[in-house]
Design an enzyme around this catalytic site. Sequence first.
Site, PDB file in Angstrom:
ATOM      1  N   ASP A  34       1.111  -1.717  -0.399  1.00 52.18           N
ATOM      2  CA  ASP A  34       0.005  -0.089  -0.033  1.00 52.18           C
ATOM      3  C   ASP A  34       1.159   1.074  -0.197  1.00 52.18           C
ATOM      4  O   ASP A  34       2.165   1.725   1.128  1.00 52.18           O
ATOM      5  CB  ASP A  34      -0.669   0.072   1.268  1.00 52.18           C
ATOM      6  N   ASP A 175      -9.305  -6.953  -0.407  1.00 54.07           N
ATOM      7  CA  ASP A 175      -8.965  -5.939   0.397  1.00 54.07           C
ATOM      8  C   ASP A 175      -9.810  -5.556   1.662  1.00 54.07           C
ATOM      9  O   ASP A 175     -10.150  -4.552   1.601  1.00 54.07           O
ATOM     10  CB  ASP A 175      -8.660  -4.818  -0.345  1.00 54.07           C
TER      11      ASP A 175
END
Length: 224
Positions: A34, A175
């Site tokens: 990320d 996610d």
Amino acid sequence: MKEKFAVSLMCMDFLKVGEQLNILNDWVGMYHVDIMDGHYCKNITLSPDLVKSFKKVSKLPLDVHLMTTNPEDWIDPVAEAGADIISLHAETINGQAFRLYNRIEELGLKAGLVLNPATPLSEAAHYLNRIDLLTIMTVDVGFAGQPFIEEMLDKIREAKRIREEKGYHYQIQIDGSCKASTFKKLTEAGADILILGSSGLFGLDKDLKTACAKMTESYKAALG
């Protein structure tokens, strides 16, 4: 079975990066990186320099998730750092989606797309055929440990239906809040890959090998 799982590296112990990656290499199929710029979402996490460091130890593909206001500024740096997949948010690429996916293709990398919980699949209808990985957020972007948004199960089912009807090739990745209590419902809805973070992996045990074993057993138990 390891191909069913990706690991969110923002949740790892950064005092033990090399040690933990060497363990995870044997238990999962991909790493999820990320990159947040503090603008698109109110957090700052990983970076191209960390991607470069991960690449030295990783034996697995690196999926770089750009949670950035201007993804066009990040594609080349993360590609140079060692990304294997670059995943862009539908909410940030309106007006330049085809240009950005052309660039990812030119770089010889796989293309990913990420949809926030409130973003419908219809927003990306014209370029779903271009992607290799579709990531459906089941929590709002930015922070680990949020509760699962049940309404996203319908979106996962829709993504699977569209793939089958259109003959698209993307894998469906989830996610957010992937853990023992959600493994079964996510998989049955159509998820191919589950991203593991604090609740699904790292919080299961202080010893990462033990945590990986517990995660695997909980998945097997959930799926019967």
